[in-house]
Design a protein around this motif. Structure first.
Motif, PDB file in Angstrom:
ATOM      1  N   PHE A  98       0.769  -1.332   0.047  1.00 26.44           N
ATOM      2  CA  PHE A  98      -0.084  -0.010  -0.094  1.00 26.44           C
ATOM      3  C   PHE A  98       0.767   1.189   0.299  1.00 26.44           C
ATOM      4  N   LYS A  99       1.851   1.244   0.580  1.00 23.81           N
ATOM      5  CA  LYS A  99       2.905   2.368   0.717  1.00 23.81           C
ATOM      6  C   LYS A  99       3.519   2.456  -0.804  1.00 23.81           C
ATOM      7  N   LEU A 100       3.740   1.481  -1.630  1.00 28.27           N
ATOM      8  CA  LEU A 100       4.255   1.506  -2.981  1.00 28.27           C
ATOM      9  C   LEU A 100       3.117   2.338  -3.791  1.00 28.27           C
ATOM     10  N   ILE A 101       1.861   1.964  -3.380  1.00 28.08           N
ATOM     11  CA  ILE A 101       0.691   2.838  -4.251  1.00 28.08           C
ATOM     12  C   ILE A 101       0.554   4.054  -3.814  1.00 28.08           C
ATOM     13  N   ILE A 102       0.460   4.110  -2.297  1.00 27.29           N
ATOM     14  CA  ILE A 102       0.459   5.503  -1.924  1.00 27.29           C
ATOM     15  C   ILE A 102       1.785   5.961  -1.061  1.00 27.29           C
ATOM     16  N   PRO A 103       2.610   6.502  -1.598  1.00 27.75           N
ATOM     17  CA  PRO A 103       3.765   6.868  -1.013  1.00 27.75           C
ATOM     18  C   PRO A 103       3.696   7.909   0.267  1.00 27.75           C
ATOM     19  N   ASP A 104       2.757   8.759  -0.036  1.00 26.83           N
ATOM     20  CA  ASP A 104       2.685   9.693   1.129  1.00 26.83           C
ATOM     21  C   ASP A 104       1.426   9.424   1.980  1.00 26.83           C
TER      22      ASP A 104
ATOM     23  N   LEU B 261      -8.613  -7.263  -3.534  1.00 26.01           N
ATOM     24  CA  LEU B 261      -8.358  -5.841  -3.121  1.00 26.01           C
ATOM     25  C   LEU B 261      -9.777  -5.330  -3.018  1.00 26.01           C
ATOM     26  N   SER B 262     -10.611  -5.602  -3.909  1.00 27.21           N
ATOM     27  CA  SER B 262     -11.946  -5.030  -3.764  1.00 27.21           C
ATOM     28  C   SER B 262     -12.564  -5.296  -2.357  1.00 27.21           C
ATOM     29  N   ASP B 263     -12.228  -6.501  -1.795  1.00 31.43           N
ATOM     30  CA  ASP B 263     -12.980  -6.700  -0.322  1.00 31.43           C
ATOM     31  C   ASP B 263     -12.422  -5.513   0.714  1.00 31.43           C
ATOM     32  N   VAL B 264     -10.809  -5.256   0.317  1.00 29.32           N
ATOM     33  CA  VAL B 264     -10.417  -4.415   1.224  1.00 29.32           C
ATOM     34  C   VAL B 264     -10.992  -2.918   0.943  1.00 29.32           C
ATOM     35  N   TYR B 265     -11.059  -2.482  -0.245  1.00 31.45           N
ATOM     36  CA  TYR B 265     -11.746  -1.404  -0.577  1.00 31.45           C
ATOM     37  C   TYR B 265     -13.167  -1.099  -0.057  1.00 31.45           C
ATOM     38  N   SER B 266     -14.025  -2.402  -0.019  1.00 30.45           N
ATOM     39  CA  SER B 266     -15.354  -2.415   0.881  1.00 30.45           C
ATOM     40  C   SER B 266     -15.018  -1.859   2.313  1.00 30.45           C
ATOM     41  N   GLU B 267     -14.023  -2.527   2.806  1.00 31.92           N
ATOM     42  CA  GLU B 267     -14.029  -2.157   4.479  1.00 31.92           C
ATOM     43  C   GLU B 267     -13.659  -0.495   4.563  1.00 31.92           C
ATOM     44  N   LEU B 268     -12.549  -0.175   3.553  1.00 32.63           N
ATOM     45  CA  LEU B 268     -12.128   1.384   3.694  1.00 32.63           C
ATOM     46  C   LEU B 268     -13.451   2.082   3.305  1.00 32.63           C
ATOM     47  N   GLU B 269     -14.127   2.069   2.306  1.00 32.74           N
ATOM     48  CA  GLU B 269     -15.530   2.679   2.272  1.00 32.74           C
ATOM     49  C   GLU B 269     -16.194   3.020   3.347  1.00 32.74           C
ATOM     50  N   LYS B 270     -16.423   1.822   4.282  1.00 29.39           N
ATOM     51  CA  LYS B 270     -17.489   1.794   5.383  1.00 29.39           C
ATOM     52  C   LYS B 270     -16.815   2.720   6.416  1.00 29.39           C
TER      53      LYS B 270
ATOM     54  N   CYS C 284      -9.497   5.315  -0.830  1.00 28.78           N
ATOM     55  CA  CYS C 284     -10.533   4.602  -1.597  1.00 28.78           C
ATOM     56  C   CYS C 284     -10.478   5.199  -2.915  1.00 28.78           C
ATOM     57  N   ARG C 285     -10.072   6.386  -2.934  1.00 29.04           N
ATOM     58  CA  ARG C 285     -10.042   6.856  -4.496  1.00 29.04           C
ATOM     59  C   ARG C 285      -8.754   6.715  -5.051  1.00 29.04           C
ATOM     60  N   LEU C 286      -7.655   6.535  -4.479  1.00 25.68           N
ATOM     61  CA  LEU C 286      -6.246   5.998  -4.781  1.00 25.68           C
ATOM     62  C   LEU C 286      -6.352   4.282  -5.148  1.00 25.68           C
ATOM     63  N   LEU C 287      -7.301   3.793  -4.388  1.00 27.21           N
ATOM     64  CA  LEU C 287      -7.172   2.239  -4.540  1.00 27.21           C
ATOM     65  C   LEU C 287      -8.186   1.979  -5.716  1.00 27.21           C
TER      66      LEU C 287
ATOM     67  N   THR D 122     -11.635  -1.081  -9.973  1.00 21.80           N
ATOM     68  CA  THR D 122     -12.278  -1.017 -10.998  1.00 21.80           C
ATOM     69  C   THR D 122     -11.657  -0.371 -12.174  1.00 21.80           C
ATOM     70  N   GLY D 123     -10.393   0.238 -11.835  1.00 25.43           N
ATOM     71  CA  GLY D 123      -9.934   1.119 -12.986  1.00 25.43           C
ATOM     72  C   GLY D 123      -9.003   0.488 -13.727  1.00 25.43           C
ATOM     73  N   SER D 124      -7.767   1.030 -14.333  1.00 25.95           N
ATOM     74  CA  SER D 124      -7.034   0.509 -15.439  1.00 25.95           C
ATOM     75  C   SER D 124      -6.246  -0.853 -14.817  1.00 25.95           C
ATOM     76  N   ALA D 125      -5.953  -0.688 -13.486  1.00 19.99           N
ATOM     77  CA  ALA D 125      -5.004  -2.021 -13.093  1.00 19.99           C
ATOM     78  C   ALA D 125      -5.909  -2.849 -12.407  1.00 19.99           C
ATOM     79  N   SER D 126      -7.351  -3.249 -12.812  1.00 25.20           N
ATOM     80  CA  SER D 126      -8.244  -4.076 -12.225  1.00 25.20           C
ATOM     81  C   SER D 126      -8.070  -5.397 -12.297  1.00 25.20           C
ATOM     82  N   SER D 127      -7.144  -5.794 -13.267  1.00 28.32           N
ATOM     83  CA  SER D 127      -6.810  -7.192 -13.551  1.00 28.32           C
ATOM     84  C   SER D 127      -6.132  -7.941 -12.358  1.00 28.32           C
ATOM     85  N   PHE D 128      -5.725  -6.772 -11.357  1.00 27.41           N
ATOM     86  CA  PHE D 128      -4.984  -7.334 -10.154  1.00 27.41           C
ATOM     87  C   PHE D 128      -6.140  -7.916  -9.218  1.00 27.41           C
TER      88      PHE D 128
END
Length: 398
Positions: free
Chosen positions: A122-128, A172-181, A190-193, A198-204
């Motif tokens: 997650f820190k690689l996805i969101i360095p700050d 990852l979408s399961d984590v997204y759901s918990e963050l959304e709550k 949520c926005r960065l995830l 569901t975005g361009s890297a949703s194949s992961f």
């Protein structure tokens, strides 16, 4: 090089080498990728498990991989291949459990270990990420795994219907759901995830559909864009590292091309420390780690490169530019004469250092190896002609 004699170094000879790790350093165009592929093919011939993580020009590895029956896996947005970063994997085989006479179900929490790895991801996805956001992610991960029946008790990982398997893992979408709550405090997360759900890297955002049991595996992450490349490299390395820990009685080697991308000053320190930890501990799992890099300045920029150099008793130094050669000389202690030669060596020549021994060698491939590896059309055509000539001569003698 000075007398045309054969030079043999067995990385896994523990009587001579404190570890089987190797550093392969050299400037662009010095033959680093060629040398690394040659090392991998020679190891494969010996039955050693090989994993290659290729962040640049991964297609250069495809021909040799396919011809020897290897497994070529592409990790990039839109790829059909997927590695579920959320997956907790078997890292201890039943054989190891029997040999060690331990009940691994009562060892340290595998869930806690996995969450530490995921925080790096997650820190690689969101360095700050702020400390508060780190805590939100930690809470969301615990709740997500809890929803799938997984707790800090290792036995909770087992599938109730088949104790030999692990439960179905979250994605990852399961984590997204918990963050959304969590509402507003986690909105930025949520926005960065979203890119990975569901975005361009949703194949992961799917279950793992690749298999690393092949003896020669190439993980191509070269199609990942610049900001996504460290994420893809970490994803591949995390999976490979789990495979390495399954059975320490089996020799294996992990080749990390362009290692500087995970250890440079721009990369999160946690990712760099992860690479260093692999170099420090892979020996205990019967493995070897090979760090190959051409960007020497970035490799040493955060001080992590020095730690990797220190945990590799064998080095292969290809031709390097002045500043790069000086940095290498300071790190491993080259003489003035060695430093001078490193700056002017021809392609195919390298300085090999094994423990306290330093020697200049020529790296030579067979015609078949050159045909499979080289990207030079003329060299490939010449190698093919030599192979055909040998076949004709052999047929004539018969």
């Amino acid at each position: 090089r000075h007398n045309n004699s054969l030079c043999i170094v067995d990385l896994f000879d523990t009587k001579k080498n404190k570890n089987a790790n190797l550093n392969l350093l050299g400037t662009s165009g010095a033959g680093k990728t060629f040398t690394m592929q040659l090392l991998a093919l020679r190891m494969r011939m010996r039955g050693i498990q090989c994993y290659i993580i290729a962040p640049i020009k991964g297609h250069e590895f495809r021909r040799a991989c396919n011809r020897i029956g290897g497994q070529f896996i592409k990790i990039a947005p839109g790829s059909p291949h997927c590695i579920n970063i959320m997956e907790i994997r078997h890292t201890i085989s039943p054989e190891m459990e029997l040999i060690d006479e331990l009940d691994y179900s009562e060892m340290d929490s595998l869930l806690a270990q996995k969450i530490q790895q995921l925080l790096i991801f997650f820190k690689l996805i969101i360095p700050d990420m702020t400390p508060e956001e780190v805590q939100y992610v930690d809470d969301a991960l615990l709740k997500t795994y809890g929803n799938f029946g997984i707790t800090h008790k290792n036995k909770s990982l087992l599938d109730p219907n088949d104790k030999k398997k692990y439960r179905k893992m979250p994605i990852l979408s399961d984590v997204y759901s918990e963050l959304e709550k969590m509402g507003a405090p986690a909105n930025r997360l949520c926005r960065l995830l979203t890119r990975y759900t569901t975005g361009s890297a949703s194949s992961f955002n799917a279950q793992t559909n690749v298999n690393l049991n092949n003896k020669f595996v190439v993980l191509d992450v070269s199609d990942a864009q610049k900001d996504f490349l460290p994420v893809a490299m970490f994803l591949a390395l995390d999976y490979v590292w789990d495979k390495c820990k399954e059975n320490r009685n089996v020799n294996k080697c992990v080749f990390i091309d362009e290692t500087w991308r995970l250890v440079c000053s721009d990369a999160p320190i946690e990712a760099a420390n992860f690479v260093v930890e692999i170099f420090r501990t892979i020996r205990g799992f019967g493995g070897s780690a090979v760090a190959a890099t051409q960007n020497i300045a970035d490799f040493f920029s955060a001080g992590i490169g020095t730690a990797i150099i220190g945990n590799a008793k064998i080095k292969m130094i290809l031709r390097s530019e002045k500043e790069e050669a000086n940095a290498i000389a300071d790190a491993i202690g080259l003489t003035d004469e060695e430093l001078k030669r490193v700056k002017t060596m021809d392609r195919g020549t390298c300085l090999l250092t094994a423990n306290e021994n330093h020697i200049f060698i020529n790296v030579k491939a067979t015609d078949t190896e050159e045909y499979l590896i080289t990207t030079d059309p003329k060299a490939r055509a010449a190698a093919k002609r030599r192979i055909e000539q040998k076949r004709t001569c052999a047929a004539f003698r018969r």
